[in-house]
Scaffold this motif. Structure first.
Motif, PDB file in Angstrom:
ATOM      1  N   LEU A 146       0.899  -1.161   0.032  1.00 19.93           N
ATOM      2  CA  LEU A 146       0.046   0.036   0.009  1.00 19.93           C
ATOM      3  C   LEU A 146       1.027   1.161  -0.253  1.00 19.93           C
ATOM      4  O   LEU A 146       0.396   2.207  -0.637  1.00 19.93           O
ATOM      5  CB  LEU A 146      -0.906   0.034   1.039  1.00 19.93           C
ATOM      6  CG  LEU A 146      -1.806   1.240   1.431  1.00 19.93           C
ATOM      7  CD1 LEU A 146      -2.798   1.371  -0.091  1.00 19.93           C
ATOM      8  CD2 LEU A 146      -2.815   0.810   2.276  1.00 19.93           C
ATOM      9  N   ASP A 147       1.947   1.354   0.794  1.00 21.46           N
ATOM     10  CA  ASP A 147       2.889   2.253   0.740  1.00 21.46           C
ATOM     11  C   ASP A 147       3.358   2.740  -0.747  1.00 21.46           C
ATOM     12  O   ASP A 147       3.293   3.942  -0.918  1.00 21.46           O
ATOM     13  CB  ASP A 147       4.025   2.211   1.693  1.00 21.46           C
ATOM     14  CG  ASP A 147       3.335   2.240   2.972  1.00 21.46           C
ATOM     15  OD1 ASP A 147       2.351   2.796   3.523  1.00 21.46           O
ATOM     16  OD2 ASP A 147       4.093   1.796   4.040  1.00 21.46           O
ATOM     17  N   ALA A 148       3.807   1.546  -1.456  1.00 29.32           N
ATOM     18  CA  ALA A 148       4.149   2.077  -2.671  1.00 29.32           C
ATOM     19  C   ALA A 148       3.276   2.452  -3.585  1.00 29.32           C
ATOM     20  O   ALA A 148       3.539   3.402  -4.549  1.00 29.32           O
ATOM     21  CB  ALA A 148       4.937   0.615  -3.144  1.00 29.32           C
ATOM     22  N   ILE A 149       2.166   2.013  -3.412  1.00 28.32           N
ATOM     23  CA  ILE A 149       0.847   2.358  -4.399  1.00 28.32           C
ATOM     24  C   ILE A 149       0.507   3.940  -3.962  1.00 28.32           C
ATOM     25  O   ILE A 149       0.353   4.752  -4.947  1.00 28.32           O
ATOM     26  CB  ILE A 149      -0.378   1.308  -4.040  1.00 28.32           C
ATOM     27  CG1 ILE A 149      -0.142   0.034  -4.843  1.00 28.32           C
ATOM     28  CG2 ILE A 149      -1.539   2.137  -4.354  1.00 28.32           C
ATOM     29  CD1 ILE A 149      -1.135  -0.876  -4.348  1.00 28.32           C
ATOM     30  N   VAL A 150       0.561   4.167  -2.843  1.00 27.56           N
ATOM     31  CA  VAL A 150       0.287   5.449  -2.423  1.00 27.56           C
ATOM     32  C   VAL A 150       1.233   6.461  -3.042  1.00 27.56           C
ATOM     33  O   VAL A 150       0.957   7.540  -3.520  1.00 27.56           O
ATOM     34  CB  VAL A 150       0.046   5.627  -0.880  1.00 27.56           C
ATOM     35  CG1 VAL A 150      -0.226   7.157  -0.587  1.00 27.56           C
ATOM     36  CG2 VAL A 150      -1.422   5.185  -0.516  1.00 27.56           C
ATOM     37  N   ARG A 151       2.505   6.166  -2.851  1.00 26.36           N
ATOM     38  CA  ARG A 151       3.820   6.920  -3.461  1.00 26.36           C
ATOM     39  C   ARG A 151       3.628   7.042  -4.884  1.00 26.36           C
ATOM     40  O   ARG A 151       3.673   8.323  -5.429  1.00 26.36           O
ATOM     41  CB  ARG A 151       4.940   6.261  -3.112  1.00 26.36           C
ATOM     42  CG  ARG A 151       5.390   6.546  -1.697  1.00 26.36           C
ATOM     43  CD  ARG A 151       6.908   6.227  -1.469  1.00 26.36           C
ATOM     44  NE  ARG A 151       7.248   4.726  -1.960  1.00 26.36           N
ATOM     45  CZ  ARG A 151       7.387   3.955  -1.171  1.00 26.36           C
ATOM     46  NH1 ARG A 151       6.878   3.825   0.018  1.00 26.36           N
ATOM     47  NH2 ARG A 151       7.687   2.408  -1.591  1.00 26.36           N
ATOM     48  N   LEU A 152       3.221   5.853  -5.713  1.00 20.75           N
ATOM     49  CA  LEU A 152       3.185   6.103  -7.149  1.00 20.75           C
ATOM     50  C   LEU A 152       1.820   7.084  -7.586  1.00 20.75           C
ATOM     51  O   LEU A 152       2.309   7.773  -8.396  1.00 20.75           O
ATOM     52  CB  LEU A 152       2.967   4.638  -7.815  1.00 20.75           C
ATOM     53  CG  LEU A 152       2.997   4.451  -9.275  1.00 20.75           C
ATOM     54  CD1 LEU A 152       4.398   5.066  -9.699  1.00 20.75           C
ATOM     55  CD2 LEU A 152       2.585   3.143  -9.712  1.00 20.75           C
ATOM     56  N   MET A 153       0.821   6.682  -6.993  1.00 22.41           N
ATOM     57  CA  MET A 153      -0.547   7.525  -7.309  1.00 22.41           C
ATOM     58  C   MET A 153      -0.302   8.896  -7.049  1.00 22.41           C
ATOM     59  O   MET A 153      -0.523  10.062  -7.757  1.00 22.41           O
ATOM     60  CB  MET A 153      -1.584   7.057  -6.532  1.00 22.41           C
ATOM     61  CG  MET A 153      -1.985   5.626  -7.141  1.00 22.41           C
ATOM     62  SD  MET A 153      -2.400   5.360  -8.786  1.00 22.41           S
ATOM     63  CE  MET A 153      -0.791   4.783  -9.543  1.00 22.41           C
ATOM     64  N   THR A 154       0.769   9.349  -6.010  1.00 22.48           N
ATOM     65  CA  THR A 154       1.036  10.735  -5.588  1.00 22.48           C
ATOM     66  C   THR A 154       1.836  11.343  -6.314  1.00 22.48           C
ATOM     67  O   THR A 154       1.738  12.273  -6.982  1.00 22.48           O
ATOM     68  CB  THR A 154       1.581  10.698  -4.095  1.00 22.48           C
ATOM     69  OG1 THR A 154       0.412  10.058  -3.045  1.00 22.48           O
ATOM     70  CG2 THR A 154       1.756  12.100  -3.603  1.00 22.48           C
ATOM     71  N   GLU A 155       2.858  10.655  -6.705  1.00 21.42           N
ATOM     72  CA  GLU A 155       4.010  11.041  -7.923  1.00 21.42           C
ATOM     73  C   GLU A 155       3.306  11.351  -9.110  1.00 21.42           C
ATOM     74  O   GLU A 155       3.599  12.098  -9.844  1.00 21.42           O
ATOM     75  CB  GLU A 155       5.126  10.248  -7.960  1.00 21.42           C
ATOM     76  CG  GLU A 155       5.929  10.200  -8.652  1.00 21.42           C
ATOM     77  CD  GLU A 155       7.044   9.026  -8.900  1.00 21.42           C
ATOM     78  OE1 GLU A 155       7.530   9.067 -10.451  1.00 21.42           O
ATOM     79  OE2 GLU A 155       7.224   8.282  -8.313  1.00 21.42           O
TER      80      GLU A 155
END
Length: 198
Positions: free
Chosen positions: A72-81
């Protein structure tokens, strides 16, 4: 039908700063199918595989290493970026057959689309992940239902009189939709190129 429980959408809208596109499904599956407390939580859904393929070159890139669970952390980072916002077209729904199928999902209360878009001043595009979501956006915007892979322009609301809102209908990310994940990813890749995300 009155005896069927009305479910409230479990997740708040995900709106990163500077969001350029809002991707919308219909409604999450039952919690027993969740892999995480976030959009597209079902392990068998292709959405995060598609995002992994497009942005990281690997359909398993958003899995926790050595696991079948999503990071989930990687997903949130990607969508934010990438400035990708996520929400669904249903705020309240009934499952007429007790499963995750859109075919047996009644949307009781749709998303307040324009108040949601008002929270995203840089957003000029909506993408729907399947036919049911596309039909709800079609009703909310009083526009024709696009064919799969099609984009149409919406001009009516005050904010979109001069600079239109692009409405994309993408392939369903459900595993039940008969298309290889790599082929689905090509539709999404083209859309992200159009929007200027890649």
């Amino acid at each position: 039908m009155e005896n069927i429980e009305i479910e409230n959408h479990p997740f708040p809208p995900f709106i990163p700063e500077g969001a350029k596109i809002l991707i919308m499904g219909t409604f999450p599956p039952q919690p027993k199918r969740w892999n995480m407390n976030f959009y597209y939580p079902n392990r068998t859904n292709d959405f995060w595989k598609i995002m992994g393929l497009i942005f990281l070159g690997n359909k398993d890139a958003l899995l926790i290493p050595g696991s079948k669970d999503y990071d989930l952390d990687a997903i949130v980072r990607l969508m934010t970026e990438k400035k990708i916002a996520l929400n669904d077209t249903g705020r309240q729904a009934r499952r007429l057959k007790g499963n995750a199928s859109d075919k047996f999902l009644e949307i009781v209360t749709p998303v307040p689309l324009f108040s949601l878009l008002n929270e995203m001043p840089d957003c000029r595009a909506i993408a729907t992940t399947g036919e049911k979501a596309a039909s709800i956006i079609s009703e909310l915007t009083d526009t024709p239902l696009p064919k799969m892979g099609e984009v149409l322009k919406y001009y009516n609301e005050d904010r979109f009189k001069e600079s239109s809102l692009s409405i994309y209908r993408m392939p369903s990310t459900s595993r039940a939709y008969p298309m290889k994940v790599e082929d689905k990813a090509e539709y999404y890749r083209k859309m992200f190129e159009d929007v200027g995300i890649i």
